[in-house]
Structure formats: structure tokens, C-alpha cells
Write a protein that holds these residues in place. Structure first.
Motif, short mmCIF file in Angstrom:
data_model
loop_
_atom_site.label_atom_id
_atom_site.label_comp_id
_atom_site.label_asym_id
_atom_site.label_seq_id
_atom_site.Cartn_x
_atom_site.Cartn_y
_atom_site.Cartn_z
N ALA A 131 0.85 -1.20 0.00
CA ALA A 131 0.00 0.00 0.00
C ALA A 131 0.88 1.24 0.00
O ALA A 131 1.89 1.31 0.70
N THR A 132 0.49 2.22 -0.81
CA THR A 132 1.29 3.43 -0.97
C THR A 132 0.39 4.66 -0.97
O THR A 132 -0.47 4.80 -1.85
N LEU A 133 0.61 5.52 -0.01
CA LEU A 133 -0.08 6.80 0.09
C LEU A 133 0.88 7.90 -0.33
O LEU A 133 2.04 7.90 0.08
N VAL A 134 0.39 8.82 -1.14
CA VAL A 134 1.14 10.03 -1.46
C VAL A 134 0.36 11.17 -0.82
O VAL A 134 -0.81 11.38 -1.13
N ALA A 135 1.00 11.85 0.11
CA ALA A 135 0.33 12.90 0.89
C ALA A 135 1.14 14.20 0.84
O ALA A 135 2.37 14.17 0.94
N ASP A 136 0.42 15.30 0.71
CA ASP A 136 1.05 16.61 0.62
C ASP A 136 0.81 17.40 1.91
O ASP A 136 -0.30 17.42 2.44
N PHE A 137 1.87 18.06 2.36
CA PHE A 137 1.83 18.90 3.55
C PHE A 137 2.11 20.34 3.15
O PHE A 137 3.08 20.60 2.43
N ASP A 138 1.31 21.26 3.61
CA ASP A 138 1.53 22.69 3.35
C ASP A 138 2.43 23.24 4.45
O ASP A 138 1.98 23.97 5.34
N ILE A 139 3.70 22.85 4.40
CA ILE A 139 4.69 23.25 5.40
C ILE A 139 6.00 23.57 4.69
O ILE A 139 6.22 23.14 3.55
N ASP A 140 6.86 24.31 5.36
CA ASP A 140 8.16 24.64 4.80
C ASP A 140 9.23 23.61 5.16
O ASP A 140 10.17 23.41 4.42
N GLY A 141 9.08 23.00 6.33
CA GLY A 141 10.05 22.01 6.80
C GLY A 141 9.34 20.85 7.47
O GLY A 141 8.29 21.01 8.08
N TRP A 142 9.95 19.67 7.39
CA TRP A 142 9.34 18.47 7.97
C TRP A 142 9.16 18.57 9.48
O TRP A 142 8.30 17.91 10.04
N GLN A 143 9.95 19.39 10.14
CA GLN A 143 9.80 19.53 11.58
C GLN A 143 8.40 20.04 11.94
O GLN A 143 7.94 19.86 13.07
N ASP A 144 7.69 20.63 10.97
CA ASP A 144 6.35 21.15 11.22
C ASP A 144 5.25 20.14 10.88
O ASP A 144 4.06 20.46 11.03
N ALA A 145 5.61 18.96 10.43
CA ALA A 145 4.60 17.94 10.09
C ALA A 145 3.87 17.49 11.36
O ALA A 145 4.50 17.23 12.38
N GLN A 146 2.57 17.43 11.25
CA GLN A 146 1.73 17.01 12.38
C GLN A 146 0.63 16.08 11.88
O GLN A 146 0.25 16.13 10.70
N ALA A 147 0.08 15.29 12.78
CA ALA A 147 -1.04 14.41 12.45
C ALA A 147 -2.24 15.24 11.99
O ALA A 147 -2.46 16.35 12.45
N GLY A 148 -2.97 14.69 11.04
CA GLY A 148 -4.20 15.30 10.56
C GLY A 148 -4.03 16.54 9.71
O GLY A 148 -4.99 17.28 9.50
N THR A 149 -2.83 16.76 9.18
CA THR A 149 -2.59 17.99 8.41
C THR A 149 -2.26 17.75 6.94
O THR A 149 -2.14 18.71 6.18
N ALA A 150 -2.12 16.51 6.53
CA ALA A 150 -1.75 16.21 5.14
C ALA A 150 -2.98 16.03 4.27
O ALA A 150 -4.03 15.58 4.74
N ASP A 151 -2.82 16.37 3.00
CA ASP A 151 -3.87 16.12 2.01
C ASP A 151 -3.46 14.93 1.16
O ASP A 151 -2.33 14.88 0.67
N SER A 152 -4.37 14.00 1.01
CA SER A 152 -4.10 12.82 0.20
C SER A 152 -4.04 13.21 -1.27
O SER A 152 -4.96 13.82 -1.80
N HIS A 153 -2.94 12.86 -1.91
CA HIS A 153 -2.76 13.15 -3.34
C HIS A 153 -3.08 11.90 -4.17
O HIS A 153 -3.69 12.00 -5.23
N ALA A 154 -2.66 10.74 -3.68
CA ALA A 154 -2.88 9.48 -4.40
C ALA A 154 -2.75 8.32 -3.41
O ALA A 154 -2.09 8.44 -2.38
#
Length: 162
Positions: A131-154
Motif C-alpha cells: 500500500a502506498t499513500l502520497v500525501a502533501d503537507f503545506d509546510i516549509d520544513g518536515w519539523q512542522d509535520a503534524q497528524a491530521g494535516t496532510a492532504d491525500s494526493h494518491a
């Protein structure tokens, strides 16, 4: 924007009688990994960094994706990691498009928790092998990645591709 390619390793071989960490892929798994690599290339979704569990089946999956020269960080902590460990590893990434290769059940929990809305696919919640999810985060750096913030692309599973 940052992009995550979150992939569960392809189908492993339970018949070999090896310790879990050393278990290789089976024939179906090898075919699936090749198909996933072709799909990523056809979609133009290529990583510039890989975070990969140190287990044999994740390494073999990565090899069979046939990606161009991409920096890889093999991490023991990704072996059977839970969602919080996966997030910590991702937050330490430095690529713009990061491929993370890991295991269930943690990767399924992480995938379900990282996106705002789950992709409309019957296999997403179970996150089967490959299984492979491609998800986009509207962030400048990965240190800002948080749960529930990504948009599924594929999202895909090997059976969709073969």
C-alpha cells in the motif's frame, strides 16, 4: 509544500523460516515492488530522500522500485515502528519528497492519522502489503509535520497495478 510517499513493504515470504527482521519478499512481493516503482515513475512522483526500515523486506522492496540515485537512510527504529516513531523520523527528514518504507500495524495507523481525509479506497484503512499513500503537507520544513494535516494526493495497492 512537502510530499510524503508512505509505503508498506511488499509481500514477504513466511515459508523461509528466518527471523522476522531477515525475512525476504516472496515472488508476488517482488512483482508488486516492481509495479509500484513503475507507478511512481509514471505518475512523476519520485523521492529525493528515502527513510527505510532496516529489515530485509523493506530493503528488497526499495531495491525493486528501481529509483534513481536517491539518498537513503536505513533506520532500525522504523522496524515495526508505531505512529509516533514514524512521525519523529519524518520530522527529521530533509528532502522535499520523502519516501518512507515501513511495516504494519504502525504504518496503517500513521497513514490514517496523518491525513485530513482518508482517500476513497476500500483498502486504505487496512494498508495491505505494498500500500502506498502520497500525501502533501503545506509546510516549509518536515519539523512542522503534524497528524491530521496532510492532504491525500494518491493511494494505490499492488492489486490495482497488476
Amino acid at each position: 509544500m512537502k510530499r510524503l510517499i508512505l509505503m508498506r513493504h511488499a509481500k514477504s515470504d513466511w515459508s523461509v523460516g528466518m527471523p522476522d527482521h531477515a525475512r525476504p519478499l516472496n515472488e508476488r512481493g517482488r512483482k508488486s515492488a516492481v509495479a509500484l516503482g513503475k507507478w511512481l515513475r509514471a505518475e512523476g512522483i519520485l523521492p529525493d530522500q528515502v527513510l527505510c526500515s532496516s529489515a530485509a523486506r523493506t530493503r528488497e522492496t526499495l531495491d525493486l522500485l528501481s529509483l534513481a540515485d536517491v539518498p537513503v537512510r536505513f533506520e532500525d527504529r522504523l522496524y515495526l515502528a508505531g505512529p509516533s516513531t514514524l512521525l519523529k523520523s519524518l520530522q527529521a527528514a530533509d528532502g522535499d519528497t520523502v519516501l518512507m518504507l515501513a511495516h504494519n500495524p504502525g504504518i496503517a495507523e500513521f497513514a490514517n492519522g496523518i491525513v485530513r481525509h482518508a482517500p476513497d479506497h476500500p483498502k486504505f484503512a487496512a494498508y495491505p502489503t505494498g500500500a502506498t499513500l502520497v500525501a502533501d503537507f503545506d509546510i516549509d520544513g518536515w519539523q512542522d509535520a503534524q497528524a491530521g494535516t496532510a492532504d491525500s494526493h494518491a493511494f494505490t495497492v499492488p492489486r490495482d497495478l497488476m
